[in-house]
Design a protein around this motif. Structure first.
Motif, PDB file in Angstrom:
ATOM      1  N   ALA A  16      -7.062 -10.924   7.609  1.00  0.00           N
ATOM      2  CA  ALA A  16      -6.776 -10.794   6.181  1.00  0.00           C
ATOM      3  C   ALA A  16      -7.724  -9.755   5.601  1.00  0.00           C
ATOM      4  N   TRP A  17      -7.200  -8.945   4.687  1.00  0.00           N
ATOM      5  CA  TRP A  17      -7.967  -7.874   4.079  1.00  0.00           C
ATOM      6  C   TRP A  17      -7.722  -7.845   2.583  1.00  0.00           C
ATOM      7  N   MET A  76     -17.408  -0.563   0.576  1.00  0.00           N
ATOM      8  CA  MET A  76     -16.061  -0.310   1.006  1.00  0.00           C
ATOM      9  C   MET A  76     -16.059  -0.096   2.512  1.00  0.00           C
ATOM     10  N   THR A  77     -15.117  -0.706   3.203  1.00  0.00           N
ATOM     11  CA  THR A  77     -15.008  -0.519   4.643  1.00  0.00           C
ATOM     12  C   THR A  77     -13.820   0.379   4.939  1.00  0.00           C
ATOM     13  N   SER A  78     -13.743   0.843   6.159  1.00  0.00           N
ATOM     14  CA  SER A  78     -12.641   1.735   6.516  1.00  0.00           C
ATOM     15  C   SER A  78     -11.386   0.913   6.805  1.00  0.00           C
ATOM     16  N   THR A  79     -10.284   1.624   6.895  1.00  0.00           N
ATOM     17  CA  THR A  79      -9.023   0.957   7.218  1.00  0.00           C
ATOM     18  C   THR A  79      -8.804   0.888   8.716  1.00  0.00           C
ATOM     19  N   SER A  80      -9.825   1.218   9.515  1.00  0.00           N
ATOM     20  CA  SER A  80      -9.627   1.254  10.964  1.00  0.00           C
ATOM     21  C   SER A  80      -9.339  -0.121  11.562  1.00  0.00           C
ATOM     22  N   ASP A  81      -9.793  -1.196  10.914  1.00  0.00           N
ATOM     23  CA  ASP A  81      -9.551  -2.520  11.474  1.00  0.00           C
ATOM     24  C   ASP A  81      -8.263  -3.167  10.981  1.00  0.00           C
ATOM     25  N   ILE A  82      -7.619  -2.591  10.010  1.00  0.00           N
ATOM     26  CA  ILE A  82      -6.344  -3.115   9.504  1.00  0.00           C
ATOM     27  C   ILE A  82      -5.212  -2.431  10.289  1.00  0.00           C
TER      28      ILE A  82
END
Length: 192
Positions: free
Chosen positions: A163-164, A1-7
């Motif tokens: 895109a995420w 799981m990655t963080s939402t910092s790049d969205i």
């Protein structure tokens, strides 16, 4: 799981954004979870209904103000006044027709004046020029995860496009960004 910092969430304040696609209502619900009190404006003739209790996995339904209008003209007038007032941090408006540049600009100026955020849920192909971002939101069909969605920015005036794959974590009431199937750490790339 990655963080939402790049969205690019939460949505940039004092701007108007757009979302479309079969996952647009879920996108709006996640935006509402981050906002607090929300005004949701829709035309009364629409056959689908917003059920505040159905949104309770995202936010407290008592924080939802629902306005049913006669037509898009009335919806836009209410949205403009609510954005300009700034008493509600997020105004969601469901549109049924494209917004012309004049109306889009009026909403943008109102959002800036009230330091509020506008989110237009638009029909596909009906985006306006004044929107800060435009999101295409679709569910991802996965036998193991029915909550997986794909959110793609197809317009972003102040950033890059991307895109995420995202999933709403109901218990924690947060958005998780996940790797697409077959691209998860430790998995083999399996042709699909």
């Amino acid at each position: 799981m990655t963080s939402t910092s790049d969205i690019p969430l939460p949505l940039r304040n004092a701007r108007v954004h757009e979302a479309f696609g079969p996952g647009a209502v879920s996108f709006a619900a996640v935006a509402a979870a981050r906002a607090g009190t929300v005004l949701w404006i829709r035309e009364a003739w629409q056959t689908e209904a917003i059920n505040p209790m159905g949104l309770s996995v995202f936010f407290d339904p008592s924080k939802l103000l629902l306005a049913q209008t006669r037509d898009q003209t009335e919806s836009l007038a209410i949205a403009e006044e609510a954005l300009k007032d700034g008493a509600v941090p997020l105004v969601i408006i469901e549109t049924s027709r494209p917004l012309d540049l004049r109306m889009g600009r009026r909403l943008l100026l109102a959002a800036k004046a009230g330091q509020a955020t506008g989110l237009c849920l638009i029909p596909e192909g009906m985006g306006g020029n004044a929107a800060e971002t435009r999101w295409h939101c679709t569910p991802v069909f996965d036998a193991d995860d029915s909550t997986l969605m794909r959110w793609e920015t197809i317009k972003n005036k102040s950033g890059t496009l991307g895109a995420w794959h995202v999933r709403w974590h109901t218990t924690a009431r947060r958005l998780d960004v996940v790797s697409p199937a077959g691209k998860r750490p430790g998995s083999a790339d399996v042709p699909g």
